[in-house]
Scaffold this active site. Structure first.
Site, PDB file in Angstrom:
ATOM      1  CG  ASN A 237      -1.690  -1.326   0.787  1.00 19.57           C
ATOM      2  OD1 ASN A 237      -2.350  -1.246   0.579  1.00 19.57           O
ATOM      3  ND2 ASN A 237      -2.166  -1.851   2.389  1.00 19.57           N
TER       4      ASN A 237
ATOM      5  CG  HIS B  74      -6.541   2.385  10.979  1.00 21.85           C
ATOM      6  ND1 HIS B  74      -6.525   2.631  10.158  1.00 21.85           N
ATOM      7  CD2 HIS B  74      -7.991   3.146  11.597  1.00 21.85           C
ATOM      8  CE1 HIS B  74      -6.787   4.155   9.650  1.00 21.85           C
ATOM      9  NE2 HIS B  74      -7.553   4.498  10.572  1.00 21.85           N
TER      10      HIS B  74
ATOM     11  CE  LYS C 113      -1.705  -2.553   8.351  1.00 18.06           C
ATOM     12  NZ  LYS C 113      -2.429  -1.707   9.556  1.00 18.06           N
TER      13      LYS C 113
ATOM     14  CE1 TYR D  49      -0.812  -0.265   5.181  1.00 20.30           C
ATOM     15  CE2 TYR D  49      -0.089   1.623   3.884  1.00 20.30           C
ATOM     16  CZ  TYR D  49      -1.160   0.603   4.693  1.00 20.30           C
ATOM     17  OH  TYR D  49      -2.204   0.793   5.061  1.00 20.30           O
TER      18      TYR D  49
END
Length: 188
Positions: free
Chosen positions: A51, A64, A73, A133
């Site tokens: 992303n 989140h 991540k 990420y």
């Protein structure tokens, strides 16, 4: 000499990663990921989605997590500077409810690994920031969850910015940490 320095902290699973940067008057080169070196450091998950976001100063994205399709991540900044935070949401962890933060920037080239079972967010400190990420699972909009960035139970100490904090409408609606069960993270 290894290509990366893996720095652990008081919260098990979180790793700050400093890549070796080779630079001269032409610019620089660095590896941002190497499967074998990361596996040797205990980060052996498969990444399945990348992303990239761009945000302006004062934007706070987070905190989140996903209840299903939980994501580990590997995050870094390629333009600007952010303060990146992870909150331990693993009910069986001795650091449940604790947070850790690190400044990531295009200049320092530091990366941060956040495993499954954590809430994650960042605050943009520079005029703009581009944040990239890798994720260990795909995004599932039906499994979204979150914690308010200013949750009193967690007490994240965000750096001050000389502007108003900008949140998405979704991020304004998260239930406080103390009102959530986190049973979906019991396996971590």
């Amino acid at each position: 000499m290894g290509k990366f320095e893996f720095i652990k902290n008081e919260i098990e699973g979180l790793v700050v990663i400093k890549p070796t940067v080779f630079g001269d008057d032409r610019g620089f080169f660095m590896e941002t990921y190497h499967k074998d070196e990361f596996a040797n450091a205990g980060i052996d998950q498969e990444f399945v989605q990348d992303n990239h976001s761009k945000s302006t100063k004062g934007v706070l994205r987070g905190l989140h997590f996903q209840k299903d399709n939980t994501q580990g991540k590997l995050v870094r900044v390629i333009q600007g500077e952010v303060y990146d935070v992870a909150v331990d949401c693993r009910p069986n962890s001795k650091t449940f409810g604790k947070w850790f933060g690190v400044t990531l920037s295009a200049e320092n080239k530091i990366q941060f690994y956040i495993p499954e079972g954590f809430a994650h967010g960042f605050l943009v400190l520079s005029e703009e920031a581009e944040f990239v990420y890798k994720c260990t699972d795909v995004y599932n909009p039906n499994a979204e969850g979150g914690i308010p960035y200013d949750d009193e139970t967690i007490g994240v100490e965000w750096p001050s910015v000389d502007c108003e904090i900008k949140l998405s409408e979704k991020d304004k609606l998260h239930k406080p940490f103390a009102q959530q069960k986190f049973e979906y993270f019991e396996r971590y």
